[in-house]
Motif scaffolding. Structure first.
Motif, PDB file in Angstrom:
ATOM      1  N   ALA A  35       2.354   1.839  -3.363  1.00  0.00           N
ATOM      2  CA  ALA A  35       1.361   2.302  -4.333  1.00  0.00           C
ATOM      3  C   ALA A  35       1.235   3.824  -4.331  1.00  0.00           C
ATOM      4  O   ALA A  35       1.029   4.433  -5.375  1.00  0.00           O
ATOM      5  CB  ALA A  35       0.013   1.662  -4.032  1.00  0.00           C
ATOM      6  N   LYS A  36       1.391   4.411  -3.139  1.00  0.00           N
ATOM      7  CA  LYS A  36       1.284   5.869  -3.041  1.00  0.00           C
ATOM      8  C   LYS A  36       2.326   6.575  -3.900  1.00  0.00           C
ATOM      9  O   LYS A  36       2.138   7.703  -4.317  1.00  0.00           O
ATOM     10  CB  LYS A  36       1.483   6.317  -1.586  1.00  0.00           C
ATOM     11  N   TYR A  92      -0.063  13.419  -7.713  1.00  0.00           N
ATOM     12  CA  TYR A  92      -1.100  13.277  -8.739  1.00  0.00           C
ATOM     13  C   TYR A  92      -0.475  13.431 -10.113  1.00  0.00           C
ATOM     14  O   TYR A  92       0.534  14.120 -10.281  1.00  0.00           O
ATOM     15  CB  TYR A  92      -2.147  14.401  -8.632  1.00  0.00           C
ATOM     16  N   ALA A 114       0.832  -1.197   0.000  1.00  0.00           N
ATOM     17  CA  ALA A 114       0.000   0.000   0.000  1.00  0.00           C
ATOM     18  C   ALA A 114       0.869   1.249   0.000  1.00  0.00           C
ATOM     19  O   ALA A 114       0.587   2.231  -0.684  1.00  0.00           O
ATOM     20  CB  ALA A 114      -0.916  -0.004   1.220  1.00  0.00           C
ATOM     21  N   LYS A 170      -6.909   9.456  -9.541  1.00  0.00           N
ATOM     22  CA  LYS A 170      -7.472   8.527 -10.524  1.00  0.00           C
ATOM     23  C   LYS A 170      -6.833   7.142 -10.500  1.00  0.00           C
ATOM     24  O   LYS A 170      -7.233   6.255 -11.243  1.00  0.00           O
ATOM     25  CB  LYS A 170      -7.340   9.133 -11.934  1.00  0.00           C
ATOM     26  N   TYR A 171      -5.848   6.973  -9.656  1.00  0.00           N
ATOM     27  CA  TYR A 171      -5.164   5.683  -9.484  1.00  0.00           C
ATOM     28  C   TYR A 171      -4.465   5.182 -10.746  1.00  0.00           C
ATOM     29  O   TYR A 171      -4.171   3.995 -10.865  1.00  0.00           O
ATOM     30  CB  TYR A 171      -6.128   4.613  -8.927  1.00  0.00           C
ATOM     31  N   ASP A 172      -4.251   6.086 -11.701  1.00  0.00           N
ATOM     32  CA  ASP A 172      -3.417   5.716 -12.855  1.00  0.00           C
ATOM     33  C   ASP A 172      -1.953   5.721 -12.400  1.00  0.00           C
ATOM     34  O   ASP A 172      -1.613   6.377 -11.428  1.00  0.00           O
ATOM     35  CB  ASP A 172      -3.559   6.765 -13.972  1.00  0.00           C
ATOM     36  N   ASN A 219       4.227  12.147   0.544  1.00  0.00           N
ATOM     37  CA  ASN A 219       3.519  11.039   1.197  1.00  0.00           C
ATOM     38  C   ASN A 219       3.917  10.893   2.660  1.00  0.00           C
ATOM     39  O   ASN A 219       4.439   9.849   3.068  1.00  0.00           O
ATOM     40  CB  ASN A 219       3.797   9.723   0.448  1.00  0.00           C
ATOM     41  N   TYR A 271       1.119   5.555  -7.995  1.00  0.00           N
ATOM     42  CA  TYR A 271      -0.175   5.820  -8.612  1.00  0.00           C
ATOM     43  C   TYR A 271      -0.736   7.171  -8.185  1.00  0.00           C
ATOM     44  O   TYR A 271      -0.512   7.628  -7.064  1.00  0.00           O
ATOM     45  CB  TYR A 271      -1.163   4.700  -8.250  1.00  0.00           C
ATOM     46  N   CYS A 272      -1.465   7.778  -9.097  1.00  0.00           N
ATOM     47  CA  CYS A 272      -2.108   9.068  -8.865  1.00  0.00           C
ATOM     48  C   CYS A 272      -3.144   8.930  -7.750  1.00  0.00           C
ATOM     49  O   CYS A 272      -3.946   7.995  -7.754  1.00  0.00           O
ATOM     50  CB  CYS A 272      -2.758   9.518 -10.163  1.00  0.00           C
ATOM     51  N   THR A 273      -3.121   9.861  -6.790  1.00  0.00           N
ATOM     52  CA  THR A 273      -4.037   9.820  -5.647  1.00  0.00           C
ATOM     53  C   THR A 273      -5.498   9.968  -6.082  1.00  0.00           C
ATOM     54  O   THR A 273      -6.396   9.473  -5.426  1.00  0.00           O
ATOM     55  CB  THR A 273      -3.688  10.957  -4.664  1.00  0.00           C
TER      56      THR A 273
END
Ligand SMILES: [Zn+2]
Length: 222
Positions: free
Chosen positions: A32-33, A57, A29, A40-42, A175, A36-38
């Motif tokens: 992932a931060k 982002y 997890a 849109k999760y791309d 983060n 991936y974009c906070t």
């Protein structure tokens, strides 16, 4: 070979295994931060921006969000204009590039990062603390920043681009976790307070200017 397959794991071993799995999940997890974009999760792809909370982002996602906030239920309410985020100046990892060139856009190894600290070479994968300087947008490991700007009486300069910045409040922890979340909160409160102060002095100057110009007008009129 008595141990082969025939042993039954003891309870504490099972607990240990479970804990290990939990730590692994937490690590994933956390990784992932950074990947991936906070919003849109791309997968994060340059241009990448950071907000005042240190969240990352894709710039496109923030543009979409600003155009139509209703589309995003969990959007950052405090981001109201493009100036509320800062575009990051990232340093690409040469190793990552050569390893992943053939794989298209998919990053297979979650532990390797496309970006590194330009000074220490540390990977920006969530294992190390990273900071961005709001003034110039450069991203560095905290270790690098601390080792360069440790003398508070000297001018603070970005170790990457050399641009001066005013104070440690220009440094955003990316983060943030644990106590760093509180640190970033305190920073926002300080900046809000000083912005309000500046806002009121600005108003005053513009009022004075108005008075002056209207005074001139009456002078000219006479
Ligand atoms: Zn810089």
């Amino acid at each position: 070979m008595g141990c082969d397959g025939g042993t039954i794991p003891k309870r504490d071993e099972l607990v240990r295994q479970k804990k290990k799995a939990e730590v692994k999940d937490k690590n994933a997890a956390n990784m992932a931060k950074w990947r991936y974009c906070t919003l849109k999760y791309d997968a994060l792809k340059r241009p990448i921006v950071v907000d005042s909370h240190g969240l990352l982002y894709n710039k496109d996602a923030i543009l979409e969000f600003l155009l139509d906030r209703m589309q995003f239920e969990n959007g950052p309410s405090y981001v109201k204009k493009m100036k509320d985020v800062k575009e990051l100046q990232l340093t690409e990892s040469p190793e990552f590039k050569s390893n992943h060139n053939d794989l298209g856009n998919e990053y297979l190894d979650v532990y390797s990062s496309p970006f590194i600290c330009p000074l220490t070479g540390l990977e920006m994968n969530g294992k190390y603390k990273f900071c961005a300087i709001w003034t110039c947008g450069c991203v560095l490991s905290e270790r690098a920043l601390r080792s360069i700007n440790n003398n508070s009486s000297e001018k603070l300069c970005c170790p990457k681009c050399g641009k001066e910045y005013a104070s440690n409040d220009d440094v955003i922890i990316l983060n943030p976790e644990n106590e760093d979340i509180a640190l970033m909160e305190q920073r926002r409160q300080r900046l809000n307070a000083s912005q309000k102060k500046n806002g009121s002095t600005k108003r005053k100057t513009s009022e004075i200017e108005e008075e002056e110009s209207s005074g001139k007008k009456t002078k000219i009129g006479k």
